[in-house]
Design a protein around this motif. Sequence first.
Motif, PDB file in Angstrom:
ATOM      1  N   GLY A  47      15.688  -6.880  11.198  1.00 42.88           N
ATOM      2  CA  GLY A  47      14.352  -7.088  11.749  1.00 42.88           C
ATOM      3  C   GLY A  47      14.410  -7.583  13.183  1.00 42.88           C
ATOM      4  O   GLY A  47      15.485  -7.751  13.774  1.00 42.88           O
ATOM      5  N   GLU A  48      13.240  -7.845  13.738  1.00 37.66           N
ATOM      6  CA  GLU A  48      13.161  -8.241  15.143  1.00 37.66           C
ATOM      7  C   GLU A  48      13.696  -9.649  15.391  1.00 37.66           C
ATOM      8  O   GLU A  48      14.271  -9.928  16.430  1.00 37.66           O
ATOM      9  N   LYS A  49      13.476 -10.551  14.453  1.00 40.71           N
ATOM     10  CA  LYS A  49      13.925 -11.932  14.595  1.00 40.71           C
ATOM     11  C   LYS A  49      14.864 -12.306  13.449  1.00 40.71           C
ATOM     12  O   LYS A  49      14.662 -11.866  12.317  1.00 40.71           O
ATOM     13  N   PRO A  50      15.882 -13.143  13.725  1.00 42.64           N
ATOM     14  CA  PRO A  50      16.781 -13.578  12.648  1.00 42.64           C
ATOM     15  C   PRO A  50      16.017 -14.356  11.569  1.00 42.64           C
ATOM     16  O   PRO A  50      15.077 -15.094  11.877  1.00 42.64           O
ATOM     17  N   ASN A  51      16.424 -14.162  10.336  1.00 43.12           N
ATOM     18  CA  ASN A  51      15.852 -14.907   9.219  1.00 43.12           C
ATOM     19  C   ASN A  51      16.610 -16.228   9.099  1.00 43.12           C
ATOM     20  O   ASN A  51      17.696 -16.275   8.526  1.00 43.12           O
ATOM     21  N   LYS A  52      16.033 -17.286   9.650  1.00 39.06           N
ATOM     22  CA  LYS A  52      16.736 -18.569   9.717  1.00 39.06           C
ATOM     23  C   LYS A  52      16.968 -19.182   8.341  1.00 39.06           C
ATOM     24  O   LYS A  52      17.830 -20.051   8.194  1.00 39.06           O
ATOM     25  N   SER A  53      16.219 -18.756   7.333  1.00 42.55           N
ATOM     26  CA  SER A  53      16.432 -19.292   5.987  1.00 42.55           C
ATOM     27  C   SER A  53      17.755 -18.806   5.394  1.00 42.55           C
ATOM     28  O   SER A  53      18.226 -19.349   4.387  1.00 42.55           O
ATOM     29  N   LEU A  54      18.356 -17.795   6.021  1.00 45.25           N
ATOM     30  CA  LEU A  54      19.636 -17.265   5.554  1.00 45.25           C
ATOM     31  C   LEU A  54      20.793 -17.720   6.434  1.00 45.25           C
ATOM     32  O   LEU A  54      21.881 -17.150   6.390  1.00 45.25           O
ATOM     33  N   VAL A  55      20.570 -18.770   7.236  1.00 42.96           N
ATOM     34  CA  VAL A  55      21.602 -19.308   8.129  1.00 42.96           C
ATOM     35  C   VAL A  55      21.702 -20.820   7.936  1.00 42.96           C
ATOM     36  O   VAL A  55      20.681 -21.501   7.814  1.00 42.96           O
ATOM     37  N   ARG A  56      22.923 -21.335   7.890  1.00 40.29           N
ATOM     38  CA  ARG A  56      23.130 -22.777   7.788  1.00 40.29           C
ATOM     39  C   ARG A  56      24.250 -23.216   8.724  1.00 40.29           C
ATOM     40  O   ARG A  56      25.232 -22.512   8.919  1.00 40.29           O
ATOM     41  N   HIS A  57      24.090 -24.429   9.241  1.00 34.30           N
ATOM     42  CA  HIS A  57      25.117 -25.100  10.037  1.00 34.30           C
ATOM     43  C   HIS A  57      26.093 -25.741   9.041  1.00 34.30           C
ATOM     44  O   HIS A  57      25.678 -26.541   8.203  1.00 34.30           O
ATOM     45  N   MET A  58      27.368 -25.365   9.102  1.00 38.03           N
ATOM     46  CA  MET A  58      28.357 -25.829   8.126  1.00 38.03           C
ATOM     47  C   MET A  58      29.610 -26.345   8.828  1.00 38.03           C
ATOM     48  O   MET A  58      30.059 -25.763   9.836  1.00 38.03           O
ATOM     49  N   SER A  59      30.194 -27.398   8.290  1.00 39.88           N
ATOM     50  CA  SER A  59      31.477 -27.883   8.788  1.00 39.88           C
ATOM     51  C   SER A  59      32.599 -27.018   8.232  1.00 39.88           C
ATOM     52  O   SER A  59      32.504 -26.475   7.127  1.00 39.88           O
ATOM     53  N   ILE A  60      33.681 -26.904   9.008  1.00 39.70           N
ATOM     54  CA  ILE A  60      34.881 -26.206   8.536  1.00 39.70           C
ATOM     55  C   ILE A  60      35.819 -27.248   7.940  1.00 39.70           C
ATOM     56  O   ILE A  60      36.214 -28.203   8.616  1.00 39.70           O
ATOM     57  N   SER A  61      36.186 -27.069   6.688  1.00 43.46           N
ATOM     58  CA  SER A  61      36.964 -28.094   5.979  1.00 43.46           C
ATOM     59  C   SER A  61      38.461 -27.812   5.968  1.00 43.46           C
ATOM     60  O   SER A  61      39.213 -28.493   5.267  1.00 43.46           O
ATOM     61  N   THR A  62      38.899 -26.814   6.731  1.00 45.61           N
ATOM     62  CA  THR A  62      40.320 -26.475   6.795  1.00 45.61           C
ATOM     63  C   THR A  62      40.797 -26.467   8.245  1.00 45.61           C
ATOM     64  O   THR A  62      40.004 -26.497   9.180  1.00 45.61           O
ATOM     65  N   LEU A  63      42.117 -26.391   8.409  1.00 47.56           N
ATOM     66  CA  LEU A  63      42.744 -26.165   9.709  1.00 47.56           C
ATOM     67  C   LEU A  63      43.212 -24.707   9.782  1.00 47.56           C
ATOM     68  O   LEU A  63      43.451 -24.081   8.746  1.00 47.56           O
ATOM     69  N   PRO A  64      43.366 -24.158  10.983  1.00 49.38           N
ATOM     70  CA  PRO A  64      43.803 -22.760  11.102  1.00 49.38           C
ATOM     71  C   PRO A  64      45.097 -22.449  10.366  1.00 49.38           C
ATOM     72  O   PRO A  64      45.262 -21.343   9.835  1.00 49.38           O
ATOM     73  N   ASN A  65      46.035 -23.416  10.322  1.00 54.14           N
ATOM     74  CA  ASN A  65      47.310 -23.131   9.659  1.00 54.14           C
ATOM     75  C   ASN A  65      47.210 -23.032   8.140  1.00 54.14           C
ATOM     76  O   ASN A  65      48.204 -22.745   7.468  1.00 54.14           O
ATOM     77  N   GLU A  66      46.017 -23.255   7.597  1.00 51.78           N
ATOM     78  CA  GLU A  66      45.810 -23.047   6.154  1.00 51.78           C
ATOM     79  C   GLU A  66      45.391 -21.610   5.847  1.00 51.78           C
ATOM     80  O   GLU A  66      45.166 -21.246   4.698  1.00 51.78           O
ATOM     81  N   ASN A  67      45.286 -20.811   6.909  1.00 52.29           N
ATOM     82  CA  ASN A  67      45.067 -19.358   6.789  1.00 52.29           C
ATOM     83  C   ASN A  67      43.750 -18.974   6.128  1.00 52.29           C
ATOM     84  O   ASN A  67      43.638 -17.915   5.499  1.00 52.29           O
ATOM     85  N   ALA A  68      42.758 -19.819   6.261  1.00 52.58           N
ATOM     86  CA  ALA A  68      41.420 -19.493   5.766  1.00 52.58           C
ATOM     87  C   ALA A  68      40.425 -20.446   6.406  1.00 52.58           C
ATOM     88  O   ALA A  68      40.762 -21.584   6.745  1.00 52.58           O
ATOM     89  N   ILE A  69      39.206 -19.965   6.571  1.00 49.61           N
ATOM     90  CA  ILE A  69      38.105 -20.823   7.018  1.00 49.61           C
ATOM     91  C   ILE A  69      37.470 -21.411   5.764  1.00 49.61           C
ATOM     92  O   ILE A  69      36.900 -20.680   4.952  1.00 49.61           O
ATOM     93  N   GLY A  70      37.588 -22.713   5.595  1.00 49.45           N
ATOM     94  CA  GLY A  70      37.041 -23.365   4.408  1.00 49.45           C
ATOM     95  C   GLY A  70      35.631 -23.883   4.656  1.00 49.45           C
ATOM     96  O   GLY A  70      35.384 -24.572   5.644  1.00 49.45           O
TER      97      GLY A  70
END
Length: 238
Positions: A47-70
Amino acid sequence: MQIHWIKIKKIVDETPDIKTYFLEIPEGYSWEEGAHLHLALDGFNVGEKPNKSLVRHMSISTLPNENAIGITTRIRQQCSEFKAILRNLQVGDQVAIFKTHSNVPLRRENKNIYLLSSGVGLATFRPIVLKYFEQPENVPQIHSLNIDSSKNYLFTNIFKTNHDKNFTAHFVDNREEYYDRIKKLSTDKNGLYYVVGSDDFLKQNIQVLLEEGIKPEQIMLDKPPRRLPDFLPIELSN
């Protein structure tokens, strides 16, 4: 703004209502400890504008050397549309990530660090502690204090006292003990105090710390600079 569409690699039930979603790392993508991102679900940019209800600000609980974004989050039985969709996602499903940044990196200033969190807020501190374990230079010691009334404490394999690494951790389940411990910790007038939780939780912690003589510049919040005056004395937060 670059948007990465990536697949879920693994889903782990940390406690009865907390899950960690392990996501693929896009090529060339990296982050530092204490980072956060925007996590978006399928359809958010239709659509023309992003649906903000489908977006959340989240912390990353891993480090890069764990080979995944947690991404570690609490999903209650009664929850938002975003959490309800997230709860039903499976390994192999796609999500989008963008706007990665860290407001709370590990400060190496030869000062003791105190990590104050509520519930799943501990996820922000997990990579900070792991980074400290890997590279403790110029950080004399770290103390973690987490409050969770459910008593289903998070990441207890990492957040446990380790005297060899100058790391101590405490979990409490009630406000009285929590704030009593903060007052004892804040006898260190040179320490750095990281606080993660709801806005009300931040304000309550900041009030106690300021009353105990901790200066605003010693308090680290997972907020962008423009938001700091909402929590700290304006004339001292710039």
